[in-house]
Design an enzyme around this catalytic site. Sequence first.
Site, PDB file in Angstrom:
ATOM      1  N   LEU A 186      33.942  46.300  36.419  1.00  0.00           N
ATOM      2  CA  LEU A 186      34.151  46.366  37.870  1.00  0.00           C
ATOM      3  C   LEU A 186      33.572  47.636  38.496  1.00  0.00           C
ATOM      4  O   LEU A 186      33.696  48.722  37.954  1.00  0.00           O
ATOM      5  CB  LEU A 186      35.653  46.274  38.195  1.00  0.00           C
ATOM      6  CG  LEU A 186      36.361  45.017  37.685  1.00  0.00           C
ATOM      7  CD1 LEU A 186      37.823  45.027  38.133  1.00  0.00           C
ATOM      8  CD2 LEU A 186      35.672  43.741  38.158  1.00  0.00           C
TER       9      LEU A 186
ATOM     10  N   HIS B 111      32.790  44.876  43.492  1.00  0.00           N
ATOM     11  CA  HIS B 111      33.943  44.021  43.173  1.00  0.00           C
ATOM     12  C   HIS B 111      35.185  44.491  43.933  1.00  0.00           C
ATOM     13  O   HIS B 111      35.932  43.690  44.490  1.00  0.00           O
ATOM     14  CB  HIS B 111      34.275  44.091  41.676  1.00  0.00           C
ATOM     15  CG  HIS B 111      33.204  43.591  40.768  1.00  0.00           C
ATOM     16  ND1 HIS B 111      32.511  44.412  39.912  1.00  0.00           N
ATOM     17  CD2 HIS B 111      32.706  42.343  40.565  1.00  0.00           C
ATOM     18  CE1 HIS B 111      31.652  43.698  39.209  1.00  0.00           C
ATOM     19  NE2 HIS B 111      31.738  42.441  39.590  1.00  0.00           N
TER      20      HIS B 111
ATOM     21  N   GLN C 138      27.375  30.059  31.679  1.00  0.00           N
ATOM     22  CA  GLN C 138      26.440  30.370  32.774  1.00  0.00           C
ATOM     23  C   GLN C 138      25.331  31.312  32.343  1.00  0.00           C
ATOM     24  O   GLN C 138      24.485  31.676  33.149  1.00  0.00           O
ATOM     25  CB  GLN C 138      27.179  30.913  33.996  1.00  0.00           C
ATOM     26  CG  GLN C 138      27.710  32.321  33.876  1.00  0.00           C
ATOM     27  CD  GLN C 138      28.544  32.686  35.094  1.00  0.00           C
ATOM     28  OE1 GLN C 138      29.601  32.114  35.338  1.00  0.00           O
ATOM     29  NE2 GLN C 138      28.051  33.622  35.880  1.00  0.00           N
TER      30      GLN C 138
ATOM     31  N   GLY D 258      30.982  37.629  46.675  1.00  0.00           N
ATOM     32  CA  GLY D 258      30.048  38.557  47.292  1.00  0.00           C
ATOM     33  C   GLY D 258      28.748  37.888  47.710  1.00  0.00           C
ATOM     34  O   GLY D 258      28.257  36.980  47.038  1.00  0.00           O
TER      35      GLY D 258
ATOM     36  N   SER E 243      25.704  46.482  40.721  1.00  0.00           N
ATOM     37  CA  SER E 243      25.735  45.366  39.785  1.00  0.00           C
ATOM     38  C   SER E 243      26.234  45.891  38.442  1.00  0.00           C
ATOM     39  O   SER E 243      25.940  47.037  38.078  1.00  0.00           O
ATOM     40  CB  SER E 243      24.318  44.802  39.612  1.00  0.00           C
ATOM     41  OG  SER E 243      24.258  43.994  38.455  1.00  0.00           O
TER      42      SER E 243
ATOM     43  N   ARG F 289      25.091  45.117  35.800  1.00  0.00           N
ATOM     44  CA  ARG F 289      23.903  45.302  34.961  1.00  0.00           C
ATOM     45  C   ARG F 289      23.255  46.675  35.173  1.00  0.00           C
ATOM     46  O   ARG F 289      22.483  47.124  34.340  1.00  0.00           O
ATOM     47  CB  ARG F 289      22.870  44.219  35.253  1.00  0.00           C
ATOM     48  CG  ARG F 289      23.318  42.856  34.792  1.00  0.00           C
ATOM     49  CD  ARG F 289      22.185  41.853  34.858  1.00  0.00           C
ATOM     50  NE  ARG F 289      22.506  40.668  34.080  1.00  0.00           N
ATOM     51  CZ  ARG F 289      23.156  39.618  34.556  1.00  0.00           C
ATOM     52  NH1 ARG F 289      23.551  39.610  35.797  1.00  0.00           N
ATOM     53  NH2 ARG F 289      23.411  38.585  33.785  1.00  0.00           N
TER      54      ARG F 289
HETATM   55  P1  AMP Z   1      30.406  39.139  38.736  1.00  0.00           P
HETATM   56  O1  AMP Z   1      31.444  39.924  38.010  1.00  0.00           O
HETATM   57  O2  AMP Z   1      29.042  39.721  38.653  1.00  0.00           O
HETATM   58  O3  AMP Z   1      30.473  37.672  38.443  1.00  0.00           O
HETATM   59  O4  AMP Z   1      30.793  39.269  40.279  1.00  0.00           O
HETATM   60  C1  AMP Z   1      32.062  38.906  40.754  1.00  0.00           C
HETATM   61  C2  AMP Z   1      32.004  38.840  42.253  1.00  0.00           C
HETATM   62  O5  AMP Z   1      31.658  40.128  42.777  1.00  0.00           O
HETATM   63  C3  AMP Z   1      30.936  37.863  42.769  1.00  0.00           C
HETATM   64  O6  AMP Z   1      31.457  37.145  43.870  1.00  0.00           O
HETATM   65  C4  AMP Z   1      29.811  38.781  43.171  1.00  0.00           C
HETATM   66  O7  AMP Z   1      28.983  38.252  44.183  1.00  0.00           O
HETATM   67  C5  AMP Z   1      30.583  39.990  43.680  1.00  0.00           C
HETATM   68  N1  AMP Z   1      29.740  41.192  43.671  1.00  0.00           N
HETATM   69  C6  AMP Z   1      29.019  41.680  42.630  1.00  0.00           C
HETATM   70  N2  AMP Z   1      28.317  42.764  43.012  1.00  0.00           N
HETATM   71  C7  AMP Z   1      28.582  42.948  44.328  1.00  0.00           C
HETATM   72  C8  AMP Z   1      28.141  43.890  45.315  1.00  0.00           C
HETATM   73  N3  AMP Z   1      27.281  44.866  45.014  1.00  0.00           N
HETATM   74  N4  AMP Z   1      28.626  43.780  46.564  1.00  0.00           N
HETATM   75  C9  AMP Z   1      29.502  42.783  46.892  1.00  0.00           C
HETATM   76  N5  AMP Z   1      29.951  41.865  46.012  1.00  0.00           N
HETATM   77  C10 AMP Z   1      29.498  41.937  44.763  1.00  0.00           C
END
Ligand code: AMP
Length: 280
Positions: A33, A37, A61, A148, A186, A188
């Site tokens: 996170l 997030h 996925q 997001g 991100s 990543r």
């Molecule tokens: P993930 O853990 O990458 O699957 O992301 C979980 C949620 O966080 C998803 O809805 C993403 O779009 C959102 N998210 C990830 N990075 C960002 C960011 N930089 N800004 C806003 N939301 C984000």
Amino acid sequence: MLLLKTRNELFDFIQYIHAKKLTLGFVPTMGALHEGHLSLFKKAIEDNQYTIGSIFVNPTQFNNQADLIKYPRTVEADIAKLEIIGCDALYLPSVEDLYPNGLECESIDMNGLDVVMEGAFRPGHFQGMATVVKRLLLQVQPTRAYFGEKDFQQLQIIRQMVKTLQLPVEILGMPIIRESNGLAMSSRNMRLTEEFKKKSLFIYQSLLKAKELSSHYAPENVICKIEKLYLNSDLKLEYFTITEEESLQTTQSFDPSKHYRAFIAVYAGDIRLIDNIQIR
Ligand code: AMP
């Protein structure tokens, strides 16, 4: 914060929420996170009486197994961050909790939203994502779920799925949170070398350039000019495109009554990064 480690533990929690008729905000994540997030969690906490998150690195996925293996896992630090901001519960399901019959995907109609951009370059990604989000929404039964705009195509697909399946949940899309230098946050990013961290700033700069160009040029010309910028770059452009926001379809010209977004995917070394921006 309550840690719900099985589907049964989640079930007891949901019973309590329903019995008390409380509103429940839900933020599904894959963990590691960051502030992006946390912005979703903060909004969920603001909007709802209870907030629950989930952390699940969803195997179906990932079209690239190496990416799945290398995906960062930082659960202890994630729990600490969620406790600080006041999240009420965190669901940490096992693979069996979400895939009791093995790692197969459901066939979910996405009305063509899944065949372009990420769908074209990551075969199977959206069926895996939609399968797990559908199952999480059915298990958690939230009033509202937060996603997001960083993954804008994912957000539109989830909206479409919720509409088609008539799931009783409100989907909210939240703006992209960036580092102070513009790089979209991100999970990543933590795998980027210092050198590529600096070079990756160009991604947002090129999106801003696309936005500027869009007030003078047709979509096709903007795309061509941005693609040229990457010819001499160490970042390997996978795609850059402009689409209408709702349909995610490309266009010959901009209709002033609609909104458009530019979408990009690049490789910074072996790390794949995506970003997008509303241009009109
Ligand atoms: P993930 O853990 O990458 O699957 O992301 C979980 C949620 O966080 C998803 O809805 C993403 O779009 C959102 N998210 C990830 N990075 C960002 C960011 N930089 N800004 C806003 N939301 C984000």
